[in-house]
Design an enzyme around this catalytic site. Structure first.
Site, PDB file in Angstrom:
ATOM      1  N   TYR A 196       0.769  -1.298   0.279  1.00 34.86           N
ATOM      2  CA  TYR A 196       0.490  -0.417  -0.055  1.00 34.86           C
ATOM      3  C   TYR A 196       1.014   1.362  -0.391  1.00 34.86           C
ATOM      4  O   TYR A 196       0.568   2.401  -0.704  1.00 34.86           O
ATOM      5  CB  TYR A 196      -0.697  -0.355   0.992  1.00 34.86           C
ATOM      6  CG  TYR A 196      -1.415   1.406   1.743  1.00 34.86           C
ATOM      7  CD1 TYR A 196      -2.852   1.587   0.553  1.00 34.86           C
ATOM      8  CD2 TYR A 196      -1.572   1.967   2.733  1.00 34.86           C
ATOM      9  CE1 TYR A 196      -3.047   3.272   0.781  1.00 34.86           C
ATOM     10  CE2 TYR A 196      -2.307   3.321   2.854  1.00 34.86           C
ATOM     11  CZ  TYR A 196      -2.875   4.248   1.251  1.00 34.86           C
ATOM     12  OH  TYR A 196      -3.537   4.650   2.079  1.00 34.86           O
TER      13      TYR A 196
HETATM   14  N1  LIG Z   1      -7.817   4.303   6.130  1.00 35.90           N
HETATM   15  C1  LIG Z   1      -6.644   4.920   6.431  1.00 35.90           C
HETATM   16  O1  LIG Z   1      -6.430   5.292   8.368  1.00 35.90           O
HETATM   17  C2  LIG Z   1      -6.047   6.086   5.747  1.00 35.90           C
HETATM   18  C3  LIG Z   1      -4.947   7.311   6.411  1.00 35.90           C
HETATM   19  C4  LIG Z   1      -4.376   7.412   5.500  1.00 35.90           C
HETATM   20  C5  LIG Z   1      -4.828   8.188   4.203  1.00 35.90           C
HETATM   21  N2  LIG Z   1      -5.155   7.197   4.078  1.00 35.90           N
HETATM   22  C6  LIG Z   1      -6.109   7.377   2.318  1.00 35.90           C
HETATM   23  O2  LIG Z   1      -7.853   7.848   2.120  1.00 35.90           O
HETATM   24  C7  LIG Z   1      -8.265   7.393   0.958  1.00 35.90           C
HETATM   25  C8  LIG Z   1      -9.352   7.910   1.005  1.00 35.90           C
HETATM   26  O3  LIG Z   1     -10.064   6.805   2.264  1.00 35.90           O
HETATM   27  P1  LIG Z   1     -11.609   6.843   2.366  1.00 35.90           P
HETATM   28  O4  LIG Z   1     -11.639   6.689   4.301  1.00 35.90           O
HETATM   29  O5  LIG Z   1     -12.527   8.509   2.205  1.00 35.90           O
HETATM   30  O6  LIG Z   1     -11.425   5.224   1.667  1.00 35.90           O
HETATM   31  P2  LIG Z   1     -12.583   4.758   0.895  1.00 35.90           P
HETATM   32  O7  LIG Z   1     -13.966   5.475   1.977  1.00 35.90           O
HETATM   33  O8  LIG Z   1     -13.083   3.656   0.780  1.00 35.90           O
HETATM   34  O9  LIG Z   1     -13.375   5.375  -0.471  1.00 35.90           O
HETATM   35  C9  LIG Z   1     -12.549   4.652  -1.909  1.00 35.90           C
HETATM   36  C10 LIG Z   1     -13.412   4.968  -3.434  1.00 35.90           C
HETATM   37  O10 LIG Z   1     -12.174   4.207  -3.831  1.00 35.90           O
HETATM   38  C11 LIG Z   1     -13.200   3.620  -4.962  1.00 35.90           C
HETATM   39  N3  LIG Z   1     -12.338   2.819  -5.709  1.00 35.90           N
HETATM   40  C12 LIG Z   1     -11.936   1.852  -5.758  1.00 35.90           C
HETATM   41  N4  LIG Z   1     -11.483   1.293  -7.092  1.00 35.90           N
HETATM   42  C13 LIG Z   1     -12.005   2.130  -7.659  1.00 35.90           C
HETATM   43  C14 LIG Z   1     -12.035   2.116  -9.456  1.00 35.90           C
HETATM   44  N5  LIG Z   1     -11.584   1.108  -9.607  1.00 35.90           N
HETATM   45  N6  LIG Z   1     -12.554   2.949 -10.126  1.00 35.90           N
HETATM   46  C15 LIG Z   1     -13.313   3.744  -9.540  1.00 35.90           C
HETATM   47  N7  LIG Z   1     -13.368   3.948  -8.062  1.00 35.90           N
HETATM   48  C16 LIG Z   1     -12.834   3.391  -7.160  1.00 35.90           C
HETATM   49  C17 LIG Z   1     -14.384   3.316  -4.292  1.00 35.90           C
HETATM   50  O11 LIG Z   1     -15.247   2.939  -4.785  1.00 35.90           O
HETATM   51  P3  LIG Z   1     -16.164   1.263  -4.815  1.00 35.90           P
HETATM   52  O12 LIG Z   1     -17.593   1.213  -4.155  1.00 35.90           O
HETATM   53  O13 LIG Z   1     -16.376   1.376  -6.013  1.00 35.90           O
HETATM   54  O14 LIG Z   1     -15.547   0.367  -4.191  1.00 35.90           O
HETATM   55  C18 LIG Z   1     -14.474   4.430  -3.267  1.00 35.90           C
HETATM   56  O15 LIG Z   1     -15.300   4.856  -2.934  1.00 35.90           O
HETATM   57  C19 LIG Z   1      -7.829   6.229   0.956  1.00 35.90           C
HETATM   58  O16 LIG Z   1      -7.963   5.409  -0.162  1.00 35.90           O
HETATM   59  C20 LIG Z   1      -6.550   5.805   1.911  1.00 35.90           C
HETATM   60  O17 LIG Z   1      -5.594   5.881   0.514  1.00 35.90           O
HETATM   61  C21 LIG Z   1      -6.251   5.810   4.700  1.00 35.90           C
END
Ligand SMILES: NC(=O)c1ccc[n+]([C@@H]2O[C@H](COP(=O)([O-])OP(=O)(O)OC[C@H]3O[C@@H](n4cnc5c(N)ncnc54)[C@H](OP(=O)(O)O)[C@@H]3O)[C@@H](O)[C@H]2O)c1
Length: 217
Positions: free
Chosen positions: A127
């Site tokens: 990741y």
């Molecule tokens: N979790 C943590 O603690 C953390 C910490 C630092 C940074 N982050 C970053 O922050 C980002 C945003 O967080 P979040 O919680 O808002 O994420 P999230 O709710 O998991 O949203 C990720 C989105 O990406 C979309 N996606 C995945 N595959 C795709 C594709 N092939 N084409 C188009 N869209 C696609 C998903 O759509 P579907 O519904 O279609 O799957 C989902 O809506 C994370 O993805 C991560 O990289 C996370």
């Protein structure tokens, strides 16, 4: 401002789209599942269909944008292959479409740890390698980038107060509400171009913290 948020149904993305729509921006969110369109419309955003992995190019979706935001992610349950096609490949596709169309502004949701991916283990290693490579590609692209690296995300209510720092290597949580508020402010703050910053919960009002950001020397 026309802003395309990629990963438009994500938890941060929906909050960000709502904030942008409320301030009068044309807030567009890229989704791959048509059934998610209503959730975007409910926050005043415009759904745009597209799959980061299936599409050869994102130019059709990016066209007309003044700025793009990468808010997608393969998610914690995904393997290394999807981290490569979404977290890295999707971000690179968005960079290439922005370059091809002359869309200069690109705001990246990255992650703490992307400054030192080699220190990670388990599923965090691919990741953070993907996030680090996506950031490097964007920074080298010549686009007007801002890379925001939040700490562990929570669904706690936002406080409107954060810690934003260009000193990398921190570790602390931050709410998705506050991340979205920072991103909305960054999009409207040109002095954040060229900045790579970590983001945590803190005690500085969002607007003040964003206005104070400058690229690290
Ligand atoms: N979790 C943590 O603690 C953390 C910490 C630092 C940074 N982050 C970053 O922050 C980002 C945003 O967080 P979040 O919680 O808002 O994420 P999230 O709710 O998991 O949203 C990720 C989105 O990406 C979309 N996606 C995945 N595959 C795709 C594709 N092939 N084409 C188009 N869209 C696609 C998903 O759509 P579907 O519904 O279609 O799957 C989902 O809506 C994370 O993805 C991560 O990289 C996370």
């Amino acid at each position: 401002m026309d802003v395309l948020v990629v990963g438009g149904h994500g938890k941060i993305a929906l909050r960000l789209l709502g904030l942008l729509a409320a301030r009068g921006d044309r807030a567009r969110g890229l989704i791959r599942k048509p059934e998610q369109a209503a959730a975007l419309e409910a926050v005043g955003a415009i759904p745009v269909l597209g799959d980061l992995e299936a599409a050869a190019s994102l130019e059709a979706q990016v066209k007309g944008a003044d700025a793009v935001v990468f808010a997608a992610g393969a998610g914690p349950g995904s393997g290394a292959a999807r981290k490569a096609t979404v977290d890295l490949g999707g971000a690179v596709k968005l960079t290439e479409a922005a370059q091809a169309l002359g869309v200069r502004r690109y705001v990246m949701i990255s992650s703490i740890g992307a400054d030192r991916p080699e220190a990670a283990s388990g599923s965090m290693l691919p990741y953070l390698e993907a996030k680090a490579e996506a950031d490097r590609h964007l920074i080298a692209s010549g686009l007007d980038y801002t890379v925001i690296r939040p700490g562990a995300l929570t669904d706690d209510p936002g406080t409107g107060r954060v810690r934003l720092t260009t000193e990398l290597g921190g570790r602390a949580p931050v709410s998705r509400d506050d991340v979205a508020a920072v991103l909305a402010e960054v999009l409207h703050t040109p002095s954040t171009i060229g900045v790579v910053a970590e983001l945590f919960s803190g005690d500085v009002p969002v607007s003040e913290a964003v206005q104070a950001l400058r690229p690290a020397q």
